[in-house]
Write an enzyme that holds these catalytic residues in place. Structure first.
Site, PDB file in Angstrom:
ATOM      1  N   SER A 137      -9.493  -0.983   7.352  1.00 35.53           N
ATOM      2  CA  SER A 137      -9.041  -0.826   5.969  1.00 35.53           C
ATOM      3  C   SER A 137      -8.309  -2.016   5.366  1.00 35.53           C
ATOM      4  O   SER A 137      -8.065  -2.033   4.157  1.00 35.53           O
ATOM      5  CB  SER A 137      -8.166   0.416   5.837  1.00 35.53           C
ATOM      6  N   LYS A 165       0.844  -1.206   0.000  1.00 35.13           N
ATOM      7  CA  LYS A 165       0.000   0.000   0.000  1.00 35.13           C
ATOM      8  C   LYS A 165       0.876   1.252   0.000  1.00 35.13           C
ATOM      9  O   LYS A 165       1.946   1.262   0.636  1.00 35.13           O
ATOM     10  CB  LYS A 165      -0.899  -0.039   1.239  1.00 35.13           C
ATOM     11  N   SER A 180      -9.619   1.509   3.132  1.00 32.81           N
ATOM     12  CA  SER A 180      -8.813   2.318   2.254  1.00 32.81           C
ATOM     13  C   SER A 180      -7.735   1.525   1.491  1.00 32.81           C
ATOM     14  O   SER A 180      -7.135   2.071   0.580  1.00 32.81           O
ATOM     15  CB  SER A 180      -8.121   3.413   3.064  1.00 32.81           C
TER      16      SER A 180
END
Ligand code: GLN
Length: 490
Positions: A177, A78, A153
Site C-alpha cells: 500500500s 495517512k 490503500s
C-alpha cells in the site's frame, strides 16, 4: 519558483538560506490544498491551525540555527496513523468520530525533527484495498489523470504529493500500500524492513506485515524520512536496532550525495531478475522493465537470473494470513470501546448492529474470510498451509540474496485503472502479486518511476533488498532516477 514541485532537500536549502520561511511554505501548501483538493479528495482532514503554529515554532528553531534537514518541511499523514486529538478515521464510518489520545512514534520522530503535519489523507477503509475507493468518503483521484485511481490503500498520501500539496507523506504498507500508489502517481515509496519503523500508533490491519513507509517525489527524500523515523521503540516490541539507529534525521550516507556516490556504490552490485515475475507481464510493462534492467547494467551492475518458485502462491497466502489477522484486530470495534455505537438490547445486538453499519463491504469480506480460515477444522487446512508458504518464500529469498544484492521487479503489473471500472475482489487481489513476496518475507522494498507508458502514465520498478538494507535501496533508486532523469531518458 514553483515550491510545490521541489524535493525535501531543495526546500530545506531555501529555508536554511533564508530565501523562504517555514510559515510561508506551510501557507503556500495550505492555500493550494484549499483551492485544488476539491478535485482530488486526497485529504480527509486538514489541520490548519496546528500546522500554522508548528511552522512558526519550526521557524524559531531555524532562526536559532538549531534546525535540521527536515525542520519546517510539510508532511501529510495517512489517516490510519494516529496523531493526538486529530481524527483517525481509517477511511471508515466506524471511526468517524474517533480522536486518538496519543501520537504514533513515527510521526513523533518526524515532528521532533521539525516537520509540519498539514493533515490526514484519504485511504481504503482500514487499509484494505488497491484503489482507495473503499474509503467511506469516496476515494481520491490520480492527479496525473483524474479519471483514474490513485492506487491504494495509501492513495490519498500519493495523490497529495503528486498534486503538489506536500513534498512528502506517510503511508502504511501491509501488502504494497505504499509502493503501489506511489508507482501509480509517479513517486518514490519505501516499504521498510519489518521491525525497522515502529508501528506504535498505526491502527492495526495485519500486524505481522504492517509497516509505516515514506512516499515522496524522489528516493532520496524517502531515505531522509526513513532515517528520521527508524529505530527501536519500547512501545513496539517488533522494532530492532540500537535506540539511536537512524534517529538523528541524517540521510543514509549513500543517499546524501548524488549522483557520484550512488553510482560508485552500485558498481559490481548484482541485480536478480526473477524469471517468474517477468513471465506474464503485459507487453508494455515487460518491455520497459527490460530497458530498466539494461540501465542498471550501464550503471555498472551485473544482472543475474533468479528464481522465486513460491511466488505464484503469494497472493493466496497473503490474503489468507492478512484476513485472519484483520479479523482478530478488528474485533475490538464492537461499539463499546471506540468510535461508532448503534444501540441494541444486548451486547450481541449492539455489537452486531454497530459492525453491520460501521464497516463497508470489503472489510466485512475480509473479516468473514479471516474468521473462516481460523475456525476449527479449517485452521490446519488454510491458515497453517499459508504460514508454510510464507516460510518457504522467506527461505527462497535467503537463497536468492546469497547470490544477488537486489531483486528487480515491476511494482504493479498494470497501469492505474479507470475510476468506476468494475473488478471482482479476486481480480483486484491478483494485481498485488509483485508486492506481496516482500511483505510476507518482511523485506524492505523501494519503488521509483521506471518510465512511462504510451498514455504518459508512470510505471514503477521495485527493488527488494536484504533486511535493514534501506539505505542501499535508496542509493540504487536515487542513482536510477538521476541517470534516467526520473524515468524520462532510458
Ligand atoms: N492491496 C492490499 C490489500 O488490500 C494492500 C493492503 C496494504 O498494504 N495496506 O490487502
Amino acid at each position: 519558483m514553483d515550491l510545490t514541485t521541489l524535493g525535501l532537500s531543495d526546500l530545506a536549502g531555501l529555508l536554511q538560506r533564508r530565501e523562504l520561511s517555514a510559515p510561508e511554505l506551510t501557507r503556500t501548501c495550505l492555500d493550494k490544498i484549499q483551492q485544488e483538493d476539491g478535485r482530488y479528495r486526497s485529504f480527509l482532514t486538514v489541520c490548519e491551525e496546528r500546522a500554522v503554529n508548528r511552522a512558526a515554532a519550526a521557524q524559531r528553531r531555524l532562526d536559532r540555527g538549531e534546525g535540521g534537514p527536515l525542520t519546517g518541511l510539510p508532511l501529510a499523514v495517512k489517516d490510519n496513523i494516529c496523531i493526538k486529538d486529530l481524527p483517525a478515521t481509517c477511511g471508515s464510518k466506524m471511526l468517524e468520530n474517533y480522536r486518538p489520545s496519543y501520537t504514533a512514534t513515527a510521526v513523533k520522530r518526524l515532528e521532533k525533527a521539525g516537520m509540519v503535519v498539514l493533515g490526514k489523507t484519504n485511504m481504503d477503509e482500514f487499509a484494505m484495498g488497491s484503489t482507495s475507493m473503499t474509503s467511506y468518503k469516496g476515494g481520491p483521484k490520480n492527479p496525473l489523470d483524474p479519471d483514474r485511481v490513485a492506487g491504494g490503500s495509501s492513495g490519498g498520501s500519493a495523490a497529495a504529493v503528486a498534486a503538489g500539496f506536500v513534498p512528502a507523506a506517510l503511508g502504511s504498507d501491509t501488502g504494497g500500500s505504499v509502493r503501489q500508489p506511489a508507482a501509480f502517481c509517479g513517486l518514490a515509496g519505501l516499504r521498510p524492513t519489518y521491525g525497522a519503523v515502529s508501528r506504535f500508533g498505526l491502527i492495526a490491519f495485519a500486524s505481522s506485515m504492517d509497516q509505516i513507509g515514506p512516499m515522496a517525489r524522489r528516493a532520496a527524500d524517502c531515505g531522509l524520512l526513513f532515517a528520521a523515523m527508524a529505530g527501536e521503540d519500547p512501545l513496539d516490541a517488533a522494532t530492532k536496532g540500537p535506540a539511536s539507529r537512524g534517529r538523528s534525521g541524517a540521510a543514509p550516507a549513500a543517499a546524501g550525495e548524488l549522483p557520484g556516490d550512488c553510482l560508485s556504490f552500485l558498481q559490481g552490485k548484482v541485480i536478480g531478475i526473477p524469471v517468474e515475475f517477468f513471465a506474464e507481464l503485459p507487453s508494455e510493462i515487460g518491455a520497459l522493465l527490460e530497458k530498466t534492467a539494461a540501465v542498471f547494467c550501464r550503471m555498472g551492475c551485473r544482472l543475474q537470473k533468479a528464481s522465486l518458485p513460491g511466488y505464484p502462491y503469494a497472493v493466496a497466502a497473503y490474503y489468507l494470513l492478512s484476513s485472519a489477522e484483520a479479523a482478530s484486530n478488528l474485533a475490538r470495534f464492537d461499539g463499546v470501546r471506540y468510535g461508532l455505537r448503534v444501540q441494541g438490547e444486548s451486547y450481541a445486538e449492539l455489537a452486531g448492529r454497530t459492525r453491520r453499519e460501521g464497516f463497508g463491504d470489503e472489510v466485512k469480506r475480509r473479516i468473514l474470510l479471516g474468521n473462516y480460515a481460523l475456525s476449527s477444522g479449517y485452521y490446519e487446512r488454510y491458515y497453517k498451509k499459508a504460514q508454510a508458504v510464507r516460510r518457504e518464500i522467506r527461505r527462497e529469498f535467503d537463497r536468492l540474496f546469497a547470490g544477488c544484492d537486489f531483486l528487480l521487479t515491476p511494482t504493479v503489473p498494470a497501469l492505474p485503472g479507470k475510476i468506476g471500472a468494475s473488478k471482482s475482489p479476486a481480480e483486484m487481489y491478483a494485481a498485488d502479486l509483485c508486492a506481496l513476496p516482500a511483505s510476507l518475507a518482511g523485506l524492505p522494498a523501494l519503488t521509483v518511476t521506471a518510465g512511462f507508458a504510451k498514455e504518459g502514465l508512470p510505471i514503477g520498478l521495485s527493488l527488494t533488498g536484504r533486511p535493514f538494507q534501506e539505505a542501499a535501496l535508496v542509493a540504487a533508486g536515487a542513482a536510477y532516477e538521476t541517470y534516467t532523469d526520473g524515468g524520462r531518458r532510458l
